[in-house]
Design a protein around this motif. Structure first.
Motif, PDB file in Angstrom:
ATOM      1  N   ALA A 137       0.820  -1.206   0.000  1.00 52.19           N
ATOM      2  CA  ALA A 137       0.000   0.000   0.000  1.00 52.19           C
ATOM      3  C   ALA A 137       0.858   1.261   0.000  1.00 52.19           C
ATOM      4  N   GLU A 138       1.760   1.368   0.987  1.00 49.05           N
ATOM      5  CA  GLU A 138       2.477   2.624   1.209  1.00 49.05           C
ATOM      6  C   GLU A 138       3.625   2.847   0.234  1.00 49.05           C
ATOM      7  N   ARG A 139       4.265   1.789  -0.209  1.00 46.92           N
ATOM      8  CA  ARG A 139       5.451   1.935  -1.064  1.00 46.92           C
ATOM      9  C   ARG A 139       5.143   1.780  -2.554  1.00 46.92           C
ATOM     10  N   ARG A 140       4.025   1.132  -2.895  1.00 51.57           N
ATOM     11  CA  ARG A 140       3.793   0.823  -4.299  1.00 51.57           C
ATOM     12  C   ARG A 140       2.514   1.424  -4.879  1.00 51.57           C
ATOM     13  N   LEU A 141       1.425   1.476  -4.132  1.00 46.33           N
ATOM     14  CA  LEU A 141       0.168   1.952  -4.713  1.00 46.33           C
ATOM     15  C   LEU A 141      -0.149   3.397  -4.341  1.00 46.33           C
ATOM     16  N   LEU A 142      -0.126   3.730  -3.061  1.00 45.47           N
ATOM     17  CA  LEU A 142      -0.569   5.052  -2.636  1.00 45.47           C
ATOM     18  C   LEU A 142       0.301   6.204  -3.135  1.00 45.47           C
ATOM     19  N   PRO A 143       1.608   6.020  -3.431  1.00 42.84           N
ATOM     20  CA  PRO A 143       2.349   7.141  -4.008  1.00 42.84           C
ATOM     21  C   PRO A 143       1.769   7.660  -5.317  1.00 42.84           C
ATOM     22  N   PHE A 144       0.936   6.871  -5.978  1.00 42.25           N
ATOM     23  CA  PHE A 144       0.347   7.328  -7.235  1.00 42.25           C
ATOM     24  C   PHE A 144      -0.938   8.120  -7.029  1.00 42.25           C
ATOM     25  N   ALA A 145      -1.498   8.114  -5.823  1.00 45.01           N
ATOM     26  CA  ALA A 145      -2.747   8.844  -5.594  1.00 45.01           C
ATOM     27  C   ALA A 145      -2.605  10.337  -5.895  1.00 45.01           C
ATOM     28  N   PRO A 146      -1.546  11.023  -5.427  1.00 43.29           N
ATOM     29  CA  PRO A 146      -1.404  12.440  -5.801  1.00 43.29           C
ATOM     30  C   PRO A 146      -1.145  12.646  -7.296  1.00 43.29           C
ATOM     31  N   GLU A 147      -0.516  11.651  -7.935  1.00 46.30           N
ATOM     32  CA  GLU A 147      -0.226  11.764  -9.370  1.00 46.30           C
ATOM     33  C   GLU A 147      -1.503  11.710 -10.205  1.00 46.30           C
ATOM     34  N   PHE A 148      -2.471  10.912  -9.752  1.00 43.46           N
ATOM     35  CA  PHE A 148      -3.711  10.697 -10.508  1.00 43.46           C
ATOM     36  C   PHE A 148      -4.897  10.919  -9.570  1.00 43.46           C
ATOM     37  N   PRO A 149      -5.261  12.174  -9.338  1.00 40.26           N
ATOM     38  CA  PRO A 149      -6.343  12.457  -8.379  1.00 40.26           C
ATOM     39  C   PRO A 149      -7.650  11.755  -8.716  1.00 40.26           C
ATOM     40  N   ASP A 150      -7.908  11.506  -9.998  1.00 39.20           N
ATOM     41  CA  ASP A 150      -9.155  10.841 -10.377  1.00 39.20           C
ATOM     42  C   ASP A 150      -9.175   9.375  -9.962  1.00 39.20           C
ATOM     43  N   LEU A 151      -7.996   8.814  -9.662  1.00 45.21           N
ATOM     44  CA  LEU A 151      -7.912   7.422  -9.212  1.00 45.21           C
ATOM     45  C   LEU A 151      -7.667   7.314  -7.710  1.00 45.21           C
ATOM     46  N   ALA A 152      -7.477   8.439  -7.042  1.00 40.01           N
ATOM     47  CA  ALA A 152      -7.031   8.420  -5.649  1.00 40.01           C
ATOM     48  C   ALA A 152      -8.013   7.678  -4.744  1.00 40.01           C
ATOM     49  N   ASP A 153      -9.312   7.941  -4.885  1.00 37.19           N
ATOM     50  CA  ASP A 153     -10.283   7.291  -4.001  1.00 37.19           C
ATOM     51  C   ASP A 153     -10.242   5.777  -4.167  1.00 37.19           C
ATOM     52  N   ARG A 154     -10.106   5.316  -5.406  1.00 39.71           N
ATOM     53  CA  ARG A 154     -10.085   3.865  -5.639  1.00 39.71           C
ATOM     54  C   ARG A 154      -8.804   3.245  -5.085  1.00 39.71           C
ATOM     55  N   LEU A 155      -7.681   3.928  -5.249  1.00 41.56           N
ATOM     56  CA  LEU A 155      -6.430   3.417  -4.715  1.00 41.56           C
ATOM     57  C   LEU A 155      -6.460   3.376  -3.187  1.00 41.56           C
ATOM     58  N   GLU A 156      -6.998   4.412  -2.571  1.00 42.49           N
ATOM     59  CA  GLU A 156      -7.049   4.452  -1.115  1.00 42.49           C
ATOM     60  C   GLU A 156      -8.002   3.395  -0.563  1.00 42.49           C
ATOM     61  N   ALA A 157      -9.127   3.181  -1.238  1.00 48.26           N
ATOM     62  CA  ALA A 157     -10.063   2.145  -0.791  1.00 48.26           C
ATOM     63  C   ALA A 157      -9.438   0.760  -0.916  1.00 48.26           C
ATOM     64  N   LEU A 158      -8.723   0.529  -1.997  1.00 48.40           N
ATOM     65  CA  LEU A 158      -8.059  -0.760  -2.173  1.00 48.40           C
ATOM     66  C   LEU A 158      -6.974  -0.952  -1.124  1.00 48.40           C
ATOM     67  N   ALA A 159      -6.210   0.092  -0.842  1.00 46.13           N
ATOM     68  CA  ALA A 159      -5.148  -0.013   0.156  1.00 46.13           C
ATOM     69  C   ALA A 159      -5.699  -0.431   1.518  1.00 46.13           C
ATOM     70  N   GLN A 160      -6.880   0.063   1.865  1.00 43.70           N
ATOM     71  CA  GLN A 160      -7.489  -0.296   3.143  1.00 43.70           C
ATOM     72  C   GLN A 160      -7.886  -1.762   3.197  1.00 43.70           C
ATOM     73  N   ARG A 161      -8.136  -2.374   2.032  1.00 45.66           N
ATOM     74  CA  ARG A 161      -8.565  -3.773   1.990  1.00 45.66           C
ATOM     75  C   ARG A 161      -7.398  -4.750   1.905  1.00 45.66           C
ATOM     76  N   LEU A 162      -6.194  -4.264   1.670  1.00 39.52           N
ATOM     77  CA  LEU A 162      -5.072  -5.166   1.424  1.00 39.52           C
ATOM     78  C   LEU A 162      -4.794  -6.142   2.570  1.00 39.52           C
ATOM     79  N   PRO A 163      -4.976  -5.766   3.849  1.00 37.73           N
ATOM     80  CA  PRO A 163      -4.743  -6.767   4.898  1.00 37.73           C
ATOM     81  C   PRO A 163      -5.629  -8.000   4.765  1.00 37.73           C
ATOM     82  N   GLU A 164      -6.781  -7.876   4.106  1.00 37.64           N
ATOM     83  CA  GLU A 164      -7.657  -9.022   3.889  1.00 37.64           C
ATOM     84  C   GLU A 164      -7.261  -9.815   2.645  1.00 37.64           C
ATOM     85  N   LEU A 165      -6.486  -9.211   1.762  1.00 38.40           N
ATOM     86  CA  LEU A 165      -6.237  -9.796   0.445  1.00 38.40           C
ATOM     87  C   LEU A 165      -4.830 -10.348   0.268  1.00 38.40           C
ATOM     88  N   LEU A 166      -3.873  -9.898   1.069  1.00 40.50           N
ATOM     89  CA  LEU A 166      -2.476 -10.285   0.897  1.00 40.50           C
ATOM     90  C   LEU A 166      -1.944 -10.942   2.171  1.00 40.50           C
TER      91      LEU A 166
END
Length: 265
Positions: A137-166
């Motif tokens: 989440a912190e090193r690979r996905l969320l750094p792109f949220a500021p780069e692509f504001p239109d994708l930020a909500d989806r990236l942040e929601a996915l990051a919150q679910r990662l403990p259940e998925l990985l």
């Protein structure tokens, strides 16, 4: 880098180069074949993170992986053996699969890597995280949220679910950028090239191998059976290189990013 500057940098490593010739594969760095009067042909690769890449190659070699031998290093240039191209083979793929499985099985105390890295202008923090979902989440996905504001909500929601998925802990040694173009076949067999190493879940490499192509059955003969859930995790791990390509190469990769996000929903 100009030819004169390259010759100068090679001289600083004690190498007097002859017959410099650019090689393909230099999208993010310069790669040049050269000869000397007293050694076989070698390849010089230059760039702002060349020294880090060379140390990654040496780390892979120390772990028993097939990689070109690194002969000299500075922070912006390294020299390695030249491995002439040869056709791919089932034997090479099988051996490579076996070598990759060994890397993924290596124990470690933490995720991440001692040095950060970059793909061109995309900076990669390799600082360890408390667990693997946090690293992804912190090193690979969320750094792109500021780069692509239109994708930020989806990236942040996915990051919150990662403990259940990985998996919570994952510390195998990864190549880190193992698309099929970074598998090099030569007369001596198959080799890993252009690494971006860190410690993490081996399925990252498997996902990358399936992003722009697929390895043949012989690869799986060498690698063995992956975890039953690995295909379900593919889009989670393919999302990161898709975001890298969107950042580096433009809107043509937005569809790939959105397909990965949709598959993770």
């Amino acid at each position: 880098m100009t030819e004169d500057r390259l010759r100068q940098d090679l001289r600083a490593l004690g190498i007097e180069a002859q017959s410099l010739r650019p090689l393909e594969g230099g999208d993010l760095s310069a790669v040049v074949l050269f000869e000397t009067s007293d050694a076989p042909p070698c390849v010089a690769k230059s760039g702002p993170h060349a020294g880090t890449e060379a140390r990654m190659l040496r780390a892979l070699a120390a772990a028993g992986a097939p990689v070109p031998r690194v002969r000299a290093i500075s922070e912006t240039l390294f020299v390695m053996d030249y491995l002439p191209k040869a056709p791919s083979s089932d034997t090479g793929w099988r051996d490579l699969g076996h070598a990759l499985r060994r890397l993924h099985a290596l124990p470690a105390t933490n995720n991440g890597w001692p040095e950060d890295y970059a793909f061109g202008t995309v900076w990669l923090s390799n600082a360890p995280a408390p667990d693997w979902p946090g690293f992804w989440a912190e090193r690979r996905l969320l750094p792109f949220a500021p780069e692509f504001p239109d994708l930020a909500d989806r990236l942040e929601a996915l990051a919150q679910r990662l403990p259940e998925l990985l998996p919570k802990a994952a510390t195998g040694l990864l190549h880190g950028d193992l698309w099929t173009g970074n598998v090099h076949f030569s007369t001596g067999g198959a080799y890993f090239i252009d690494p971006a190493c860190y410690r993490g879940h081996g399925e990252v490499d498997l996902a990358m191998l399936h992003l722009f192509g697929t390895p043949p059955a012989a690869f799986w003969d060498g690698y063995g059976e992956p975890a039953p859930e690995w295909r379900a995790r593919l889009p989670l791990y393919q999302l990161f290189p898709a975001l890298v390509h969107l950042r580096l190469f433009g809107e043509g990769y937005r569809g790939l990013v959105e397909r990965c996000l949709d598959a993770c929903a």
